[in-house]
Design an enzyme around this catalytic site. Structure first.
Site: not given
Length: 567
Positions: A137, A139, A141, A143-144, A158, A293
């Site tokens: 994944a 994002a 800020i 990534q994984v 991460k 969240d």
């Protein structure tokens, strides 16, 4: 000058990008009112006007959301925070903010290799038995990537995106200055408290940039959840974790949005809804540290009806006092005690300036009273909280940031519970826990602990009192005692008197110019201009200009504008 107003020249390139996006999305008028449009043109920034006709047909909430996505990770994060501020924005805005996500391509592994080598102490292919080059994944800020430890444990790695810290820090500097400028120049933005929102954003982003902080949050919550064996929090591998990279166990389960797979795997939807609610309620009411969240992407359902929570970059914290206030609010909503709800909310808002408190209190009491007699199983606690914040929004009152985050988590959780089980009711799950917490609070042992803590604080204050009095008397003998009294209305009167004195002085100067110029006009000789004595002519010109300035200042003051501050 723009640089004097908005800070260092190093941020000018980023500022031009942001202002260009705002103008392209239809916010040119706000940019002009902030005094930035001319500077943007002088900077020679080229605006991309592609698809501008399509943008013009969008509603303002959609335009704002698209502009935030285009500006980048800082504004995306700001929008995600605003999605929880139902006390500031209406439903149409919240719906758009909840759609925010970053369209950010993954960073190739080769671009991450130098940073990874520094953080891991070696090449990722050597540190791990297996390291997948393709990210799981990505994002804005971090990534994984999937990986496997040397002992065979499946993990996720991460990695913070290179250079993202500099971009975010520049954005935060600009947003802080723009927020201050907006509050001064755009009065309609004041109820939204832009400076407070930017400070909240800065705190959230700085925590999220520290990937080790996320792991510390995960371990604290895991320790709290030890009493609930069906809750899983991924284990942290500290040997490979730092501020720019963290390594945690890989969770192999059904994602929270793939509810259609639950029945095929033999999982009990109703039990999952109850267990998820119990876990989050425990985090909030008992522990004071909660996943802020808990959307479906951060929840996985595991065999044996277990639930895994991931991604603790955004957590909420509640002090003991705040938890007690929350307890009173929730019990007031569930047990139909309107006065208790009104008291807590008025304490939370902490701002009664310009607000008719009796009207607000009456509206809250009427709202709670409408649920009198409604069976507990028919109450929607999330909707009730959303409706209460809507009442506050109508009165231009805002909740503290930690409480806004809490209410967002409640509403999200109830929505997930209803997705699992249409008959799920948060109020039914919350009431037993709330009553249990109340009982524990008033047990003799708990009362004794609080009494002992209060006594210790009192004794410490009494012990310090002689020293403080001695310092006060010593300062008094030396004439160094200052008493500060601030009277807002008196200060406003003083400002008005000061402005009136300035205008009177200007009027005297204008009168002197007119009289002096008239005398000079009667004197023969000396330089002339268009047949008139030069100095007499200049005196009249100065008097006319001063008179125009004086008329303008008085006119702006009578309209309640900003002219008074300038005079």
């Amino acid at each position: 000058m723009l640089i004097e107003t908005l800070g260092a020249a190093r941020d000018m390139g980023r500022l031009n990008t942001i202002l260009g996006v705002l103008i392209r999305h239809g916010f040119g008028d706000s940019v002009r009112r902030l005094g930035l449009a001319d500077s943007l043109e002088r900077a020679g920034h080229a605006l991309n006007w592609d698809k501008v006709a399509d943008l013009a047909r969008l509603q303002p909430p959609q335009q704002v959301r698209l502009a935030m996505e285009e500006i980048g990770p800082t504004c995306v994060k700001l929008g995600q925070i605003l999605a929880g501020r139902a006390d500031l924005f209406g439903p149409e805005w919240i719906a758009e903010f909840e759609k925010l996500h970053s369209h950010v391509p993954a960073v190739p592994l080769e671009s991450l290799r130098d940073q990874l080598r520094e953080d891991l102490g070696g090449e990722p292919e050597v540190v791990f038995a297996r390291f997948d080059a393709e990210p799981l994944a990505a994002a804005s800020i971090a990534q994984v990537h999937r990986a496997q430890l040397l002992d065979g444990t499946e993990v996720v790695v991460k990695i913070r995106r290179p250079g993202i810290t500099d971009i975010i820090e520049a954005d935060l500097r600009l947003l802080a200055r723009l927020a201050a400028l907006a509050e001064a120049e755009l009065p309609w933005l004041k109820p939204y408290r832009p400076q407070q929102l930017v400070r909240e954003l800065a705190r959230s982003l700085k925590r999220e940039l520290d990937l080790a902080s996320e792991c510390r949050n995960a371990e604290r919550i895991a320790a709290h959840m030890a009493a609930l064996p069906w809750i899983v929090v991924p284990r942290v591998h500290w040997a490979h974790t730092s501020a720019r990279v963290n390594v945690q166990d890989h969770v192999n389960g059904i994602p929270g949005h793939a509810l259609d797979r639950l029945d095929a795997e033999g999982l009990d939807r109703r039990l999952l809804a109850r267990r998820g609610a119990q876990a989050v309620l425990k985090m909030i009411v008992q522990d004071g540290l909660f996943h802020a969240d808990p959307h479906p992407g951060n929840v996985f359902y595991l065999p044996d009806n277990r639930i895994a929570f991931i991604d603790f970059g955004m957590v909420g914290r509640l002090s003991q006092r705040r938890r007690e206030e929350l307890l009173g609010l929730l019990l007031g909503l569930v047990e139909h005690q309107p006065q208790a709800v009104a008291d807590v909310l008025l304490d939370w808002t902490g701002d009664d300036h310009g607000v008719n408190l009796s009207v607000l209190e009456t509206e809250i009491e009427a709202f709670v009273d409408q649920y009198q007699g409604v069976p507990l199983a028919q109450l929607s606690l999330g909707q009730m909280l959303a409706d209460v914040t809507a009442i506050l929004r109508e009165h231009h009152l805002a909740l503290p940031p930690d409480l806004a985050l809490l209410i967002k988590a409640f509403i999200t959780l109830e929505g997930m519970g209803r997705g699992l089980d249409p008959d799920f009711h948060m109020a039914t799950e919350a009431l037993p826990l709330l009553r249990q917490v109340v009982r524990e609070r008033y047990r003799p042992r708990a009362i004794g602990v609080r009494a002992w803590q209060g006594l210790r604080r009192t004794l410490a204050l009494a012990e310090q009192l002689p020293h403080d009095l001695s310092r006060l008397l010593r300062s008094a003998r030396r004439g160094r005692v200052h008493v500060g009294i601030e009277l807002a209305h008196l200060r406003r009167v003083g400002d008005q008197i000061d402005r009136a004195a300035n205008r009177l002085a200007m009027a005297l100067v204008i009168a002197a110019l007119i009289i002096g110029a008239s005398i000079v006009m009667t004197v023969q000789g000396g330089p002339t201009l268009m047949g008139l004595p030069l100095f007499g002519f200049l005196g009249f010109v100065g008097a006319v200009l001063g008179g125009l300035w004086l008329v303008r200042a008085i006119w702006r003051s009578s309209r309640g504008g900003l002219g008074d501050e300038e005079n």
